[in-house]
Design a protein around this motif. Structure first.
Motif, PDB file in Angstrom:
ATOM      1  N   MET A 173       0.836  -1.201   0.000  1.00  0.00           N
ATOM      2  CA  MET A 173       0.000   0.000   0.000  1.00  0.00           C
ATOM      3  C   MET A 173       0.874   1.256   0.000  1.00  0.00           C
ATOM      4  SD  MET A 173      -2.895   1.176   2.802  1.00  0.00           S
ATOM      5  CE  MET A 173      -4.036  -0.138   2.365  1.00  0.00           C
ATOM      6  N   ASP A 180      -4.811   6.608  -0.325  1.00  0.00           N
ATOM      7  CA  ASP A 180      -4.308   5.456  -1.061  1.00  0.00           C
ATOM      8  C   ASP A 180      -4.328   5.820  -2.545  1.00  0.00           C
ATOM      9  OD1 ASP A 180      -3.786   3.051  -2.289  1.00  0.00           O
ATOM     10  OD2 ASP A 180      -5.387   1.941  -1.300  1.00  0.00           O
ATOM     11  N   ASN A 218      -4.929  -4.359   2.388  1.00  0.00           N
ATOM     12  CA  ASN A 218      -3.888  -4.294   1.369  1.00  0.00           C
ATOM     13  C   ASN A 218      -2.500  -4.061   1.937  1.00  0.00           C
ATOM     14  OD1 ASN A 218      -5.723  -4.758  -0.647  1.00  0.00           O
ATOM     15  ND2 ASN A 218      -6.106  -2.596  -1.042  1.00  0.00           N
ATOM     16  N   ILE A 223       3.956  -0.986   3.562  1.00  0.00           N
ATOM     17  CA  ILE A 223       3.186   0.229   3.314  1.00  0.00           C
ATOM     18  C   ILE A 223       4.149   1.411   3.283  1.00  0.00           C
ATOM     19  CG2 ILE A 223       2.671   0.477   5.774  1.00  0.00           C
ATOM     20  CD1 ILE A 223      -0.031   1.675   4.953  1.00  0.00           C
TER      21      ILE A 223
END
Length: 941
Positions: A173, A180, A218, A223
């Motif tokens: 992500m 996002d 996700n 991330i």
């Protein structure tokens, strides 16, 4: 009405708080400005950073007196007591290499020192961007520990951490100012195409590994957070311009341009705004890998060649079966058919394809525009309302099952956010437009068909081959003659006929005659978080949640949405508790999140972690964490219905299987008798319930033994899960900054692809009958033998447990005066018993060994600095839906020198990437990466 009154109260509230505004300058022991130093009110989240001259302004409603802390990587932090309004603060920071005292927010959704982070975290700040030797700050992320960059295009690079990713990294992500910025249609990030300008970057924080407990489905393998500068704390006009060249053997030397401007202004303590514009243009890395996709060592001379970067040669047929087609069409007599049938070989021949360089102009570009308005009703960070709009536009090559040219691709985001000292509430929407994008594979296929249909081409080939053989030609020469005749008059790249056919095909969406990618998909997302630290004292407790709705709209080109958009939603809620013990040396963090997606049962993701700060100065920080993560099947996994030529990519949502259907012809008389007609209608249920695994079909084709066939027996796709264990240690020892981490992951229900073959008639079964007759099992064998089948690529989960483990070590220090040296090493591998599920590809796609190093001095002498970085990665296996193979080991060195012009408030930089010049690959099928040189001029306010 209530919502209306709420906004009125936010914008026009008449309450006022006493304000105080402090300002000052931060310098080092050499009286040089410290850029990007953090100034924070102790005990609060309010803070700011120094600008390009080391200056700062901090406005606060805190009651006097209060204490501020000034810190920056490489320096000892210091505290200053503020006793009067408008106090001037001039601070000199003492050097001390890489104390890791920077403040990060992403690891726990609350401000904390990097040293005290409960999980591994990497950070890039303003000073790091300044000294980066890469062409862009996003490219520079590759020098962070654990990062593996997958370069599909000069303007499209995707980040991978801890394995299991291709260009389409749906397990990772990327958030830009909390949004996002993944594609609504594709569910993965398109690099920095709608990201942030490097002159607007405040900080970049990277969390490798599972983060589902706080960030949802996700955030499975990592991330990335990119945070931009606030116009309140970083006003003024900043601009940069970069000019240079890219160099590659296939493409030659080509100009590269990148420039941008940032304008920010605080109209008052309550109102501020900013705008950014950036533009990049260059020539893409030419993709010229002409190896065969499936058979090592096969080249263009082979009659059934299918090149990696060649398109149109995917169209193939068994040349012996062409005779029956000619007979059925009345093109030959029964006697001729008998003669042809004895002469024509029983193997496949492919059409002649076009190189990728013939089907794209190889231009890469990216334009980004964003603006935001910030309103603080009370003149402080206690409450801020932000409207932000972002627009990204450009050209790039994306590689998935095929290669796709994203031509004039457009994406936009709009956000409304309300945030305060202990909370935020935001909502945003993401919309994209495919522009004039197209699939290169179908471009090649259908340009061939515009000129000459497949039936005619193969008919001419077969007839010529038979005639040449009857006249005494060898098989090799007969094939050469056959291809020459069939290709007579073929459209040549650059010709008027080729250009006309190219335009016709790329403007038509149907794969039967065109290659255009159509996309008008959207995401609607909202999330919120509240921290109770001012209301609850025994521990820090947070709660939050999110909701997202997808609107998939490819007009039937990619998804099964030809009759209208597909709507799909998911939501989640979470809580976290943080508590310190033993004189605040031991920090416990516990998190729990519940997520529910429309087509799946709810999922709970817990995380627990401990951080212990040992030693007199608390510099020895030990951390341990355990968390579970999960990933919902992406919208592609569920709703795709995409013809990629060699197969149909088919998502497994129950309604998707019946929504996808097609009518296919049955080519033989016997087959028509079995099928009950000259054509049949099949849908996704055939793929899942009446098919053979592609690996067993390949074994059958090679041996002719039906006993090797295996019926497909898989479930519909469901969420995958991971149990992640991590240990780490950060410290500062004898001048060295030390960071050690190790992780062990256990994956269950890992999502992947399975290739299957569905016969157009008959019933599939393990080891079907080989005896001719009306038996349904034999009928399915007959369908396979006569090419009466449809190949599918399905999305499913493997029942075999997958394990991955890794180890990382990072060291840095100042070795002499202001010379800085850094080195890090990462080891990564995975374990998977292929024998238990031979058709499944894990796609780890990560080198076992990665070594990265840097050496530089930002103060070599007055106003002059330099930096050199290098990285090595060992060879590894690349697996993807397009092609499998080995990525060779690579060593890459980047370097830059920079010179400050204080009177002009400017920085000049000369840089070069891959100065060794040896071209290397990061994605099998993409262009080899060559050299890039640039000169830049940045003007700071």
């Amino acid at each position: 009405m209530k919502m209306y009154l709420l906004f009125l109260s936010l914008f026009f509230c008449s309450l006022s708080f006493a304000q105080n505004s402090i300002s000052g300058t931060v310098t080092d022991s050499d009286a040089q400005s410290v850029i990007g130093a953090n100034i924070k009110i102790v005990g609060e989240s309010a803070g700011t950073v120094t600008d390009g001259e080391g200056k700062f302004t901090l406005t606060s409603s805190s009651q006097l007196p209060y204490v501020i802390e000034i810190s920056s990587v490489g320096f000892i932090s210091t505290k200053v007591t503020i006793t009067t309004k408008n106090q001037k603060v001039n601070v000199t920071l003492k050097d001390e290499a890489n104390l890791l005292n920077e403040i990060v927010v992403s690891a726990s959704r609350t401000p904390e020192r990097v040293l005290e982070s409960p999980v591994t975290i990497e950070r890039m700040g303003v000073a790091d961007i300044k000294k980066s030797a890469s062409a862009t700050f996003y490219d520079g992320l590759e020098n962070l520990k654990e990062v593996q960059m997958n370069t599909s295009s000069l303007s499209f690079k995707s980040i991978n951490t801890r394995g299991f990713a291709t260009v389409a990294n749906t397990r990772f992500m990327q958030l830009v100012d909390g949004m996002d910025n993944s594609s609504p249609l594709l569910n993965f990030v398109l690099g920095n195409m709608i990201g942030v300008s490097e002159i607007d970057v405040q900080s970049v924080e990277l969390l490798p590994g599972a983060s589902s407990a706080l960030y949802g489905a996700n955030a499975f393998n990592g991330i990335l957070f990119m945070n931009s500068k606030s116009p309140f704390t970083s006003p003024g006009i900043t601009a940069y311009a970069k000019f240079g060249q890219t160099s590659q053997k296939a493409a030659g030397s080509n100009d590269y341009v990148d420039y941008g401007i940032r304008m920010a202004h605080a109209f008052s303590s309550k109102l501020a705004a900013k705008a950014n514009f950036t533009y990049m243009r260059g020539t893409d890395w030419y993709a010229t890998n002409y190896d065969d996709k499936t058979v090592a060592g096969r080249d263009r001379s082979h009659v059934n060649y299918d090149g990696i970067n060649v398109y149109g040669d995917e169209v193939t047929t068994n040349i012996k079966g062409v005779a029956a087609g000619l007979l059925g069409a009345g093109a030959i007599t029964q006697a001729q058919y008998a003669a042809f049938n004895n002469i024509l070989p029983n193997y496949n021949v492919s059409r002649t394809g076009y190189n990728e360089t013939d089907l794209t102009d190889n231009k890469a570009s990216n334009t980004k525009i964003d603006f935001s308005v910030h309103y603080r009703p009370f003149g402080s960070e206690n409450l801020e309302v932000i409207w932000q709009s972002k627009f990204g536009y450009g050209n790039a090559v994306y590689q998935g099952a095929n290669r796709y040219y994203l031509n004039n691709f457009f994406m936009q985001q709009h956000k409304l956010e309300i945030k305060g000292k202990n909370f935020f509430v935001r909502g945003y929407t993401t919309t994209e437009d495919g522009g004039n994008s197209y699939d290169m594979l179908f471009t090649g296929i259908n340009i061939n068909r515009v000129w000459k249909d497949d039936k005619t081409w193969f008919g001419q080939y077969a007839a010529t081959y038979a005639g040449a053989t009857l006249n005494g030609a060898t098989p090799e020469n007969a094939h050469i003659a056959a291809r020459n005749v069939a290709d007579t008059g073929r459209l040549l790249p650059g010709s008027a006929g080729f250009k006309s056919a190219f335009s016709q095909v790329t403007n038509e969406a149907s794969v039967l005659s065109g290659s255009k990618l159509v996309d008008n998909s959207k995401i609607y997302h909202s999330d919120a978080n509240y921290n109770f630290k001012d209301l609850i004292k025994f521990a820090e407790i947070q709660v939050g949640g999110s909701y997202r709705e997808y609107q998939l709209n490819s007009h039937g080109r990619i998804y099964t949405d030809k009759d209208g958009p597909i709507y799909y939603n998911e939501y989640g809620v979470y809580t976290q508790l943080t508590k310190k013990f033993i004189d605040d040396r031991l920090k416990f963090t516990g998190s729990m999140r519940y997520d529910k997606a429309q087509n799946f049962d709810g999922n709970v993701s817990p995380r627990v972690s401990l951080v212990y700060s040992g030693g007199e100065s608390r510099r020895h920080n030990f951390r341990a964490s355990f968390q579970t993560g999960f990933r919902n099947p992406s919208t592609q996994d569920q709703y795709i219905g995409f013809n990629v030529g060699s197969a149909i990519l088919l998502g497994s949502a129950p309604d998707n299987l019946t929504r996808y259907s097609e009518v296919l012809p049955v080519s033989t008389v016997t087959g028509q008798a079995f099928a009950g007609g000259s054509s049949v209608t099949i849908n996704g249920l055939n793929a899942y319930n009446n098919s053979y695994t592609a690996s067993s079909v390949a074994a059958f084709s090679a041996s002719g033994n039906p006993a090797l066939l295996r019926k497909t027996n898989i479930d519909y796709v469901k969420p995958e899960q991971v149990k992640a264990f991590e240990l780490g240690y950060r410290s500062f020892i004898s001048g060295f900054s030390v960071d050690v981490n190790g992780y062990y992951n256990i994956y269950n229900d890992f999502i992947g692809n399975l290739n299957v073959v569905a016969p157009l008639y008959g019933t599939t079964q393990d080891a079907p009958s080989a005896t001719p007759g009306t038996d349904p099992g034999f009928q399915s064998v007959h369908a396979l033998s006569t090419s009466n089948f449809r190949a599918f690529q399905l999305y499913t989960n493997t029942k075999v447990e997958i394990e991955s483990l890794g180890f990382g070590l990072g060291l840095s220090r100042k070795v002499y005066k202001d010379f800085e040296v850094g080195v890090n090493y990462n080891f990564a591998e995975f374990k998977y018993d292929q024998a238990k599920d031979p058709s499944f590809e894990a796609g780890f796609n990560t080198p076992k060994h990665k070594v990265k190093a840097s050496f530089g001095n930002e103060k070599l002498f007055k106003n002059f600095g330099f930096n050199v970085s290098g990285r090595y990665s060992s060879a590894y296996l690349w697996q993807s839906t397009m092609v499998d193979g080995i990525i060779d080991a690579a060593t890459v060195i980047d370097a830059q020198i920079n010179y400050e012009l204080p009177k002009l408030k400017s920085t000049l930089k000369l840089g070069a990437s891959n100065i060794g010049g040896k071209e290397y690959a990061q994605v099998l099928g993409a262009g080899l990466i060559g050299q890039q040189y640039f000169a830049s001029w940045t003007i700071n306010p």
